[in-house]
Design a protein around this motif. Structure first.
Motif, PDB file in Angstrom:
ATOM      1  N   GLN A   1      -8.311  52.307 -10.347  1.00 37.05           N
ATOM      2  CA  GLN A   1      -7.698  51.096 -10.886  1.00 37.05           C
ATOM      3  C   GLN A   1      -7.744  49.984  -9.855  1.00 37.05           C
ATOM      4  O   GLN A   1      -7.422  50.182  -8.686  1.00 37.05           O
ATOM      5  CB  GLN A   1      -6.252  51.364 -11.305  1.00 37.05           C
ATOM      6  CG  GLN A   1      -5.559  50.150 -11.918  1.00 37.05           C
ATOM      7  CD  GLN A   1      -4.222  50.492 -12.547  1.00 37.05           C
ATOM      8  OE1 GLN A   1      -4.019  51.619 -13.003  1.00 37.05           O
ATOM      9  NE2 GLN A   1      -3.323  49.533 -12.589  1.00 37.05           N
ATOM     10  N   GLN A   2      -8.177  48.821 -10.308  1.00 34.82           N
ATOM     11  CA  GLN A   2      -8.224  47.657  -9.430  1.00 34.82           C
ATOM     12  C   GLN A   2      -7.018  46.779  -9.695  1.00 34.82           C
ATOM     13  O   GLN A   2      -6.569  46.630 -10.825  1.00 34.82           O
ATOM     14  CB  GLN A   2      -9.501  46.845  -9.673  1.00 34.82           C
ATOM     15  CG  GLN A   2     -10.789  47.560  -9.322  1.00 34.82           C
ATOM     16  CD  GLN A   2     -11.996  46.684  -9.564  1.00 34.82           C
ATOM     17  OE1 GLN A   2     -11.895  45.614 -10.151  1.00 34.82           O
ATOM     18  NE2 GLN A   2     -13.160  47.131  -9.099  1.00 34.82           N
ATOM     19  N   THR A   3      -6.489  46.235  -8.657  1.00 38.67           N
ATOM     20  CA  THR A   3      -5.404  45.264  -8.814  1.00 38.67           C
ATOM     21  C   THR A   3      -6.012  43.908  -9.099  1.00 38.67           C
ATOM     22  O   THR A   3      -7.085  43.571  -8.597  1.00 38.67           O
ATOM     23  CB  THR A   3      -4.547  45.200  -7.548  1.00 38.67           C
ATOM     24  OG1 THR A   3      -5.385  44.865  -6.432  1.00 38.67           O
ATOM     25  CG2 THR A   3      -3.865  46.522  -7.284  1.00 38.67           C
ATOM     26  N   THR A   4      -5.357  43.146  -9.904  1.00 37.56           N
ATOM     27  CA  THR A   4      -5.871  41.828 -10.261  1.00 37.56           C
ATOM     28  C   THR A   4      -4.725  40.853 -10.395  1.00 37.56           C
ATOM     29  O   THR A   4      -3.662  41.188 -10.887  1.00 37.56           O
ATOM     30  CB  THR A   4      -6.654  41.889 -11.582  1.00 37.56           C
ATOM     31  OG1 THR A   4      -7.008  40.574 -11.978  1.00 37.56           O
ATOM     32  CG2 THR A   4      -5.832  42.523 -12.703  1.00 37.56           C
ATOM     33  N   GLY A   5      -4.987  39.657  -9.958  1.00 34.47           N
ATOM     34  CA  GLY A   5      -3.981  38.607 -10.095  1.00 34.47           C
ATOM     35  C   GLY A   5      -4.354  37.635 -11.188  1.00 34.47           C
ATOM     36  O   GLY A   5      -3.756  36.574 -11.319  1.00 34.47           O
ATOM     37  N   GLY A   6      -5.376  37.975 -11.961  1.00 32.57           N
ATOM     38  CA  GLY A   6      -5.854  37.081 -12.999  1.00 32.57           C
ATOM     39  C   GLY A   6      -5.143  37.290 -14.316  1.00 32.57           C
ATOM     40  O   GLY A   6      -3.968  37.667 -14.372  1.00 32.57           O
ATOM     41  N   ASP A   7      -5.895  37.078 -15.398  1.00 26.85           N
ATOM     42  CA  ASP A   7      -5.313  37.164 -16.736  1.00 26.85           C
ATOM     43  C   ASP A   7      -5.187  38.590 -17.247  1.00 26.85           C
ATOM     44  O   ASP A   7      -4.528  38.827 -18.255  1.00 26.85           O
ATOM     45  CB  ASP A   7      -6.174  36.364 -17.731  1.00 26.85           C
ATOM     46  CG  ASP A   7      -6.223  34.885 -17.381  1.00 26.85           C
ATOM     47  OD1 ASP A   7      -5.246  34.401 -16.792  1.00 26.85           O
ATOM     48  OD2 ASP A   7      -7.236  34.228 -17.684  1.00 26.85           O
ATOM     49  N   TYR A   8      -5.799  39.542 -16.559  1.00 24.51           N
ATOM     50  CA  TYR A   8      -5.815  40.913 -17.052  1.00 24.51           C
ATOM     51  C   TYR A   8      -4.679  41.720 -16.451  1.00 24.51           C
ATOM     52  O   TYR A   8      -4.363  41.592 -15.269  1.00 24.51           O
ATOM     53  CB  TYR A   8      -7.154  41.572 -16.752  1.00 24.51           C
ATOM     54  CG  TYR A   8      -8.319  40.831 -17.357  1.00 24.51           C
ATOM     55  CD1 TYR A   8      -8.590  40.922 -18.717  1.00 24.51           C
ATOM     56  CD2 TYR A   8      -9.129  40.019 -16.576  1.00 24.51           C
ATOM     57  CE1 TYR A   8      -9.640  40.238 -19.286  1.00 24.51           C
ATOM     58  CE2 TYR A   8     -10.185  39.323 -17.136  1.00 24.51           C
ATOM     59  CZ  TYR A   8     -10.435  39.432 -18.484  1.00 24.51           C
ATOM     60  OH  TYR A   8     -11.475  38.741 -19.049  1.00 24.51           O
TER      61      TYR A   8
END
Length: 444
Positions: A244-251
């Motif tokens: 799992q990747q961390t994301t600060g975007g819309d997802y």
């Protein structure tokens, strides 16, 4: 006991013990716990159904034509039943090859307006036609059931298209089918329709719109979130390699195994809309329309992915794209973010992209108010009068459907509101959007 006798006794005991152990090993049945096959299968099955082509390729409209007086059934349920009846009628004949002759359509007739261009090869999936007579290539998006004008009560069936001149003709020799259609064509208890040619230079590019206002009901439905694990198992060849990747975007989150990507986007307050990507790395080999349709159906059926009533809304051999839109009570459902569509893009004969809702809607549990929708022809006339503010040439379709939105103050209650929707420059928008844009331009 002397030493020799003792050795002999020990040897007998050892041999007997050895034989006993060998027998025990041969006859031992270990108490393994049986694998729960149902549980295993459920991990690869979404909480949906399997469907056939005829269930996701139903007509948008069934139009009765009595000497250029057009009408349709008032109930979508009756319309769906009529299509089922027509699907069961046996063809006594179907042309071996399409032709550009005998393309005239006579009245009285019944016209099926299909949602997309359907490959000829799918005809035997929709109607009772002998497989051996159906080897044609090409497509159709309208089907005309024409009552013969002679002494014999026959129905000539013509498969035509807005995009080419080829016509494929068939014949149904059934008195009961003839009488069935005739009863609908001359029935006074139907809704009056008007044929509208969208573009003067393209007379075959037309739609049918209601001539009278329509009473429709608002509905409240529940959103049920679906388990993501079945799609993980289906879309990734080895789910154990997923990270799992961390994301600060819309997802909300992104899962990947290094070559595939699965993104989770929040849909409303308690649902998700997933986007799967697997970029093609080899030389592309396109699928024809029938192959695209078949692979799309098989893939979704494999994981029981029809979680709501979906109907085909786009089929493009050029872009290798197929899309299905959620329907409720026979009408298409729309929302601002396209969360109610299931779309696949194929490349090199493999699934390259999948976008779909990870939730299902329940059957409406509460009917709200009845609303009066203005006639479809009034909608078109309004757009025509506003041709300085919008380009009428970019309008390709007008439909009645449901606008899906979230009920205020609740995390899983959604609201279905009947509205008119307009396909403009390839995108569907509610009629209210155009009213706002036109008003802003007029005031500005």
């Amino acid at each position: 006991m002397d030493l020799e006798k003792l050795k002999s006794a020990v040897l007998v005991i050892l041999v007997a013990t050895s034989l006993g152990l060998t027998f025990a090993l041969w006859t031992y049945q270990p108490q393994y716990e049986e694998m729960d096959e149902i549980t295993y299968l459920e991990e690869n099955e979404l909480d949906g159904e399997q469907q056939t082509i005829s269930e996701v390729m139903t007509p948008d409209q069934i139009i009765f034509n009595n000497n250029n007086t057009f009408s349709r059934l008032k109930s979508k349920t009756e319309e769906q039943q009529l299509f089922q009846d027509m699907s069961d009628w046996t063809f006594s004949k179907l042309d071996q090859y399409p032709s550009e002759e005998n393309g005239d359509v006579w009245t009285p007739n019944v016209e099926l307006v299909m949602p997309v261009s359907v490959p000829y090869e799918a005809i035997n999936q929709l109607f009772d036609v002998d497989d051996s007579t159906n080897q044609q290539t090409g497509s159709f998006n309208r089907v005309f059931f024409q009552l013969t004008r002679g002494s014999e009560e026959q129905i000539r069936v013509s498969f035509t298209s807005d995009r080419h001149d080829q016509v494929l003709n068939g014949l149904i020799e059934s008195v009961s089918a003839y009488d069935h259609l005739q009863g609908y064509i001359y029935d006074d208890n139907t809704a009056s329709m008007e044929k509208v040619e969208l573009h003067e230079d393209q007379p075959r590019d037309y739609i049918y719109l209601t001539r009278e206002d329509t009473i429709a009901t608002e509905h409240t439905v529940l959103l049920n979130e679906l388990d993501e694990q079945p799609l993980r198992n289906v879309l990734f060849s080895n789910p154990t390699l997923i990270s799992q990747q961390t994301t600060g975007g819309d997802y909300e989150k992104i899962l990947t195994d290094g070559s595939r990507l699965l993104r989770f986007n929040s849909a409303f307050s308690s649902g998700h809309y997933i986007e799967y990507l697997k970029p093609a790395t080899e030389e592309l080999s396109d699928l024809n329309s029938m192959e695209l349709l078949t692979r799309s159906m098989n893939h979704t059926n494999d994981y029981y992915g029809w979680t709501n009533n979906f109907n085909a809304s786009e089929l493009s051999e050029q872009s290798q794209t197929i899309q299905y839109r959620m329907h409720q009570n026979g009408y298409p459902v729309f929302d601002d973010n396209q969360y109610v569509t299931l779309q696949q893009i194929w490349a090199n004969q493999e699934l390259e992209s999948l976008s779909r809702p990870l939730f299902k809607l329940t059957t409406p549990f509460q009917d709200r108010d009845n609303v009066e929708l203005t006639s479809g022809i009034s909608i078109y006339n309004y757009l025509e009068r506003s041709s300085q503010e919008i380009s009428l040439s970019l309008v390709s379709d007008i439909k009645m459907g449901y606008d899906l939105s979230e009920e205020e103050g609740s995390s899983n209650v959604l609201f279905l509101e009947p509205k008119w929707f307009i396909k403009y420059a390839g995108d569907w928008r509610p009629f209210g959007y155009f009213e706002e844009q036109i008003t802003l331009q007029e005031d500005g």
